[in-house]
Design a protein around this motif. Structure first.
Motif, mmCIF file in Angstrom:
data_model
loop_
_atom_site.group_PDB
_atom_site.id
_atom_site.type_symbol
_atom_site.label_atom_id
_atom_site.label_comp_id
_atom_site.label_asym_id
_atom_site.label_seq_id
_atom_site.Cartn_x
_atom_site.Cartn_y
_atom_site.Cartn_z
ATOM 1 N N ASP A 143 -7.525 8.189 5.016
ATOM 2 C CA ASP A 143 -7.798 8.398 3.600
ATOM 3 C C ASP A 143 -7.209 7.208 2.846
ATOM 4 O O ASP A 143 -6.048 7.225 2.438
ATOM 5 N N ASP A 160 -1.640 8.119 5.629
ATOM 6 C CA ASP A 160 -2.190 8.839 4.481
ATOM 7 C C ASP A 160 -1.514 10.204 4.342
ATOM 8 O O ASP A 160 -2.092 11.143 3.801
ATOM 9 N N THR A 206 1.544 4.139 -3.150
ATOM 10 C CA THR A 206 1.372 5.585 -2.963
ATOM 11 C C THR A 206 2.579 6.336 -3.501
ATOM 12 O O THR A 206 2.441 7.348 -4.208
ATOM 13 N N ASN A 236 0.825 -1.205 0.000
ATOM 14 C CA ASN A 236 0.000 0.000 0.000
ATOM 15 C C ASN A 236 0.862 1.259 0.000
ATOM 16 O O ASN A 236 0.597 2.218 -0.739
ATOM 17 N N THR A 290 -7.686 4.153 -0.122
ATOM 18 C CA THR A 290 -8.391 3.732 -1.337
ATOM 19 C C THR A 290 -8.776 2.271 -1.211
ATOM 20 O O THR A 290 -7.909 1.385 -1.167
#
Length: 836
Positions: free
Chosen positions: A238, A111, A40, A36, A240
């Motif tokens: 935040d 995030d 990003t 993850n 996804t």
């Protein structure tokens, strides 16, 4: 720019989730945690990733490959040893080249806006930028203070609560220019926070701090793993969500492949489904992440949980607040609604009930209709830490079982050389005897020899350990909790007879949780030597007698009373008093489990009796020797039991007289919370943090004391010993012709008080920050907690308790009225700060 991903940790604290995989590969919403973060960074334009591996490297390599499937170019670095955080990055210097780079941990969820972090680094023309954030519990991280321009002024790696000076911590996210790597030695264990940052500051290189806004969590234990999913589901992150969203009346279903669920199935909140998931009719799913190849039977209720892959759940099962790892079979009508960590490869029979928060370790089989109650070894207390100040404690035969005692021994033994010898002793309680026997078996299995001293005062064990370093490498003592005899305490000592430090404790915990034991070949199994304790006690008494002049006690009219309080010193101390020709009266000189079981009642009765006896018989002094031979209470010749504060000041007065008579100042160490309003002309008193001393540090002092009745006279021992302290105090009284009552009455009258205020763990860092803010413009200290002077000699000290949800408060003032005013003022402030 390149990215360096730290992915080599063992994940000890998050066991057993890391049983078969490194921590960065734990799934967060069905993707490895590190994936993850890497996605990003990739989406911001970073394509080159350098991944530092160590523990189970093949798991990460097999999953990511060369990175091409993920739109990345991945280079792997596998150190041949543990080189620390900075040392490991140094090994990647060639792969990093001349590019600047970001360092980020593979085991966090955040995030943060990384583009803002990069822009800030560039705007500051920084060589090294550390990203900061505020957290509720800063203990596991580096605490950082920066000025208004962002320049770092102070930091402390993984502090105790008493050392915390802010709740702003180092996130472990660094943006670094390549020339900084030249400051890291190659092939050495070198850490960013402990080694590199102080070195750069010493060389005048500015370290820049940047505060990041948003969500950040280090996923360090099973609770935080569960909580990060709760935060994702509740929208606090935040994040996804993967796949396609399908709306339901009460929720949203996210899935990579389409599902046509039975109309009777309820979807509430956010539900994530992996591939090949089957859900039975009338089942209810609420805020759940489900991996691949999972089958859930009819009429099930699964909520607030994370399910990994290849799991079968029988019909009618209820699961809440759970983490279910791979390859598990759960029978029908099972109830797990109190929070469970179910590790890999388990089979849970039907109709099983899990009563409380329990961790079930890998490859376990639970028989049908079993009731699984909490076992604290696998429960709350030991998720993060087994040890507290070198000791392990728990309910006898419940939390501290024979199995745990044996495993602790195996974990401890693995840290010691094969063939080494350990001293083991205990008090008289049957629980101590039972657990000691189990422990000895574990030591033998690790190839460690044992000298079993059986029931013996801890002071005698420690004396023999400290005075025979060539024979013994460590010591272990088993005793009951003084105020709760349903609990046992196991204390571990190093070869200097001092409690093991935090580093050794963590090594033992790591071996314990990972079960990396050393079970030696049958020819190397350790052997037991059962001592009759005669020689050990004789050596202890002989050494003590050599420290005192027998004639001093025999040629004066001095009579004392001693209450042994049914402790293990019964077998040693009365003989020692007689050998030194000290005229004495001994009370409660036998073991009595019933009296010890109600210690508060015993203490009150002993204090009252001792006061009456000393006063009625015109004795010179009385002493209460607490069980296990450490704390000492003094009774003056007028029959008054001295307060702990007054007793300490009386001892300091005697040491001051001794120093004056010898013409040489005495060095004293006291904790930061000790009273300091009384000055002593011939004493050099140092106030500091009372923990993790080395023997070299202790030897620099003549006396180490607390305000808890504990005294260590280093001429005899570096550790607390109430038997020696009793005779030493008596010797000083006789030498200087003093009476305890006269010394006590001469003590300056002032107010000194210790109390505590309840405080949630999540607020402790904030309280430290608020106290520091309140201290601005005032005389203050943050050496251990925050100490604020509110007058010439009046102060308040706040130290967040390391293990309990409370703030420890110490107050010194010229009188009681002023002391209570200070307390009430800060009590109100703490309440207001908590509500902000």
């Amino acid at each position: 720019m390149k990215a360096v991903v730290m992915a080599g940790g063992f994940g000890t604290r998050i066991q057993p989730l890391t049983n078969s995989r490194p921590k960065p590969m734990l799934p967060v919403v069905n993707r490895p945690m590190m994936e993850n973060t890497m996605r990003t960074l990739r989406d911001l334009g970073i394509k080159d990733f350098i991944v530092l591996l160590y523990f189970k490297p093949e798991v990460i390599q097999d999953y990511f490959g060369d990175g091409s499937e993920f739109g990345m170019n991945i280079t792997y670095i596998i150190p041949d040893d543990d080189y620390g955080t900075a040392g490991a990055v140094k090994l990647a210097q060639e792969a990093i080249g001349d590019d600047n780079f970001i360092i980020i941990s593979g085991d966090l969820v955040t995030d943060f806006d990384f583009q803002k972090i990069f822009d800030y680094h560039e705007a500051k023309k920084s060589k090294l930028t550390i990203t900061l954030t505020s957290v509720e519990n800063p203990l596991e991280f580096g605490v950082v203070i920066a000025n208004e321009e962002g320049k770092i002024e102070k930091f402390l790696e993984k502090p105790s609560w008493g050392e915390v000076f802010s709740d702003t911590i180092n996130t472990g996210i660094y943006v670094i220019e390549p020339e900084i790597l030249d400051h890291i030695p190659k092939g050495e264990n070198y850490d960013f926070a402990k080694d590199l940052f102080p070195q750069l500051m010493k060389e005048g290189i500015e370290l820049i701090a940047g505060n990041a806004e948003g969500y950040w969590r280090d996923v360090g234990n099973p609770d935080s793993y569960r909580e990060v999913h709760e935060d994702i589901m509740s929208g606090r992150v935040d994040f996804t969500m993967p796949g396609t969203a399908t709306k339901y009346p009460d929720g949203i279903l996210y899935s990579d492949e389409p599902y046509a669920l039975d109309k009777s199935i309820e979807i509430i909140g956010k539900v994530v489904l992996g591939k090949n998931v089957n859900i039975g009719a009338r089942s209810k799913l609420k805020n759940v992440v489900i991996g691949d190849d999972v089958s859930i039977g009819e009429d099930c209720k699964v909520s607030n949980s994370v399910l990994w892959n290849n799991i079968t759940i029988g019909k009618g099962t209820k699961i809440d607040n759970a983490v279910i790892c791979n390859d598990n079979i759960i029978g029908k009508n099972t109830k797990m609604t109190a929070g469970i960590i179910l590790a890999e490869g388990c089979e849970i029979g039907e109709l099983v009930t899990v009563e409380k928060d329990v961790t079930i370790w890998p490859e376990k089989e639970i028989e049908p209709a079993s009731i699984v109650s909490s076992n604290l070894i696998l429960g709350n207390k030991y998720k993060n830490s087994i040890f507290e100040r070198g000791s392990v404690s728990g309910k006898s035969n419940v939390e501290l079982s024979c199995e745990m005692s044996a495993k602790l021994a195996e974990a401890f033994g693995a840290q010691l050389p094969v063939g080494a010898t350990v001293l083991i002793g205990r008090d008289n309680h049957k629980s101590s005897r039972m657990l000691r026997r189990a422990f000895i078996g574990g030591m033998l299995s690790a190839g460690i020899n044992v000298v079993d001293l059986k029931n013996i005062p801890s002071a005698v064990l420690r004396f023999n350990l400290a005075h025979n370093p060539e024979n013994y490498i460590a010591g272990v003592y088993f005793r009951q909790e003084r105020e709760d005899t349903t609990s046992t305490v196991i204390t571990f000592y190093n070869d200097n007879a001092l409690r093991i430090n935090n580093d050794m404790a963590k090594k033992i915990e790591k071996a314990y949780f990972k079960e990396t034991f050393r079970r030696v070949d049958f020819s190397q199994i350790g052997h037991i030597s059962e001592s009759q304790r005669i020689q050990e006690c004789t050596d202890y008494k002989k050494s003590m007698e050599e420290n005192f002049k027998k004639r001093l006690f025999s040629c004066v009219e001095c009579r004392i009373a001693v209450d042994m309080m049914h402790g293990t010193a019964c077998e040693v101390f009365p003989h020692l008093l007689n050998d030194l020709s000290i005229d004495n009266m001994i009370f409660n000189n036998y073991h009595d489990a019933q009296n010890l079981a109600n210690f508060k009642s015993l203490l009150k009765r002993s204090s009252d009796d001792m006061g009456n006896i000393v006063r009625s018989l015109n004795l010179d002094a009385g002493f209460l020797i607490y069980p296990y031979g450490q704390r000492l209470d003094l009774v003056c010749d007028k029959g008054r039991v001295l307060s702990l504060k007054d007793a300490l000041l009386v001892v300091l007065t005697l040491m001051d007289m001794e120093a004056k008579s010898e013409g040489e100042k005495k060095r004293i160490f006291l904790p930061t919370w000790a009273p300091d309003i009384v000055q002593f002309e011939n004493l050099e008193i140092e106030y500091g943090k009372y923990s993790d001393f080395s023997s070299q540090q202790l030897q620099a002092y003549d006396l180490i004391a607390t305000v808890d009745g504990n005294l260590a006279f280093t001429e005899f021992s570096l550790y607390r010993d109430s038997m020696y302290a009793t005779i030493k105090i008596l010797e000083l009284l006789i030498k200087h012709g003093q009476k305890l009552s006269e010394l006590a009455s001469a003590v300056k009258d002032f107010y000194y008080h210790k109390t505590h205020i309840e405080c949630a763990q999540s607020l402790k860092g904030k309280m430290m920050r608020k106290f520091l803010e309140d201290a601005k413009g005032k005389r203050s200290s943050s050496h251990d907690g925050v100490k604020i002077w509110v007058g010439e000699s009046d102060w308040i000290l706040m130290i967040p308790d390391q293990y309990s949800n409370q703030l420890n408060i110490y107050i010194q003032a010229v009188n009681e009225t002023r002391g209570k005013e200070i307390y009430e003022e800060y009590e109100a402030k703490i309440k207001a700060w908590a509500e902000e």
